[in-house]
Design an enzyme around this catalytic site. Structure first.
Site, short mmCIF file in Angstrom:
data_model
loop_
_atom_site.label_atom_id
_atom_site.label_comp_id
_atom_site.label_asym_id
_atom_site.label_seq_id
_atom_site.Cartn_x
_atom_site.Cartn_y
_atom_site.Cartn_z
N ASP A 1 44.71 42.00 45.50
CA ASP A 1 43.39 41.40 45.23
C ASP A 1 42.38 42.53 44.99
OD1 ASP A 1 42.02 38.99 44.78
OD2 ASP A 1 41.06 39.10 46.73
N ASP B 1 49.70 41.70 43.59
CA ASP B 1 48.55 42.61 43.65
C ASP B 1 47.93 42.56 45.04
OD1 ASP B 1 46.13 40.50 43.64
OD2 ASP B 1 47.71 39.77 42.35
N1 LIG Z 1 44.46 38.19 43.65
C1 LIG Z 1 44.70 36.95 43.28
N2 LIG Z 1 43.78 35.96 43.49
C2 LIG Z 1 44.05 34.70 43.12
N3 LIG Z 1 45.17 34.30 42.51
C3 LIG Z 1 46.11 35.24 42.28
N4 LIG Z 1 47.32 35.15 41.74
C4 LIG Z 1 47.86 36.38 41.74
N5 LIG Z 1 47.02 37.27 42.29
C5 LIG Z 1 45.91 36.58 42.65
#
Ligand SMILES: Nc1ncnc2[nH]cnc12
Ligand SMILES: CSC[C@H]1O[C@H](OP(=O)(O)O)[C@H](O)[C@@H]1O
Length: 286
Positions: free
Chosen positions: A210, A208
């Site tokens: 974030d 992703d």
């Molecule tokens: N955006 C994110 N923040 C923290 N841990 C994660 N693991 C996978 N995506 C994450």
């Protein structure tokens, strides 16, 4: 042949294709590891696997007993420890479904995770300027390239506390610091692996963006799980190829001697109990 340990993160609760599988419970002076260890062979090479959140994902990142997990690997003879982790991307060029092989970590945990074996009557300060084994990193990079995967070599993994994901302000702050990826788990393992004189490297699967990227949806667990599923075949191929290459790779890194000059406590002052408890780690020095 080096014994290879694999710590699986979110979505990785077993390694498919492992032969001669055995489940091994390991006792440690630091309490219970996240689960039993699965030992066996992958691509003809001895491996040990442990799911860091437990096989049903019952342990959150703040509650993982990192010390027990790494100590158990050491007791089982592991010399090279590989983390397979999900992560968020803090840079446009690290796209979901890419892999990043970080070479640095920044610790932003706040809950007081215990990240050392040397906390009670014995003191050691290991070097950690280069927290990832450069040889192991190169080998993983070579394997990923041979498989034509979209992979980025190097980068900084920001280790946040969690379990809630970051605020936008935090996400932008970490970007302004030049961080590449974000996760909740790898920093402690990297430090403990160095203290236990094991090579350590992370295979981070980007799931992703974030929550900083305005044109993309903010991270959710649903998104992470969906992208891990989409990437499962690539992750499996990569781990298999890495293990196959490690089975015959010579090693000349300094990871297996990282404690050589690190213990500062006078040997005469180290109790018999500490010597016994930490034997798998300090036995060759004390
Ligand atoms: N955006 C994110 N923040 C923290 N841990 C994660 N693991 C996978 N995506 C994450
Ligand atoms: C399930 S989403 C957040 C979770 O995913 C990552 O886990 P891991 O590093 O064990 O793959 C991240 O660090 C969080 O723990």
């Amino acid at each position: 042949m080096p014994k290879i340990g694999i710590i699986g993160g979110s979505g990785i609760y077993k390694i498919e294709g492992m032969k001669a599988l055995k489940e091994v419970r390991v006792k440690t002076p630091f309490g219970d590891p996240s689960d039993c260890y699965r030992t066996g062979q992958l691509a003809g090479v001895d491996v040990v696997f442990l799911p860091r959140h437990g096989s049903s994902h019952t342990i959150n990142p703040s509650q993982i007993n990192y010390r027990a997990n790494v100590f158990g690997m050491k007791k089982l003879g592991v010399e090279k420890l590989i983390s397979v982790s999900a992560c968020g991307s803090l840079k446009k060029e690290h796209k979901p479904l890419d892999f990043v092989l970080p070479d640095q970590f920044v610790d932003r945990t706040t809950g007081g995770r215990c990240m050392t074996f040397f906390s009670d009557g014995i003191v050691a300060h290991v070097g950690f300027g280069q927290p990832v084994c450069p040889e192991l990193l190169d080998l993983i990079w070579g394997a990923a390239q041979a498989l034509n995967l979209s992979v980025h070599k190097g980068g900084t993994y920001l280790n946040m506390e969690g379990p809630a994901f970051s605020t936008k302000a935090e996400s932008h702050l970490y970007r302004s610091w030049g961080m590449d990826i974000i996760g909740m788990t790898n920093m402690a393992e990297a430090r403990l692996a160095r203290e236990a004189e094991m090579c350590y490297a992370t295979i981070a699967a980007v799931t992703d963006y974030d929550c900083w990227y305005e044109s993309e949806e903010s991270v959710t667990v649903e998104m992470i799980v969906a992208n891990l599923r989409k990437n499962a075949e690539n992750s499996k191929k990569l781990v298999g190829e890495v293990v196959r290459r490690l089975g015959s790779a010579p090693s000349s890194c300094a990871c297996s001697e990282s404690l050589k000059y690190a213990i500062v406590t006078d040997k005469k002052a180290i109790s018999a109990k500490i010597k016994k408890d930490l034997k798998p780690i300090i036995g060759k020095y004390i």
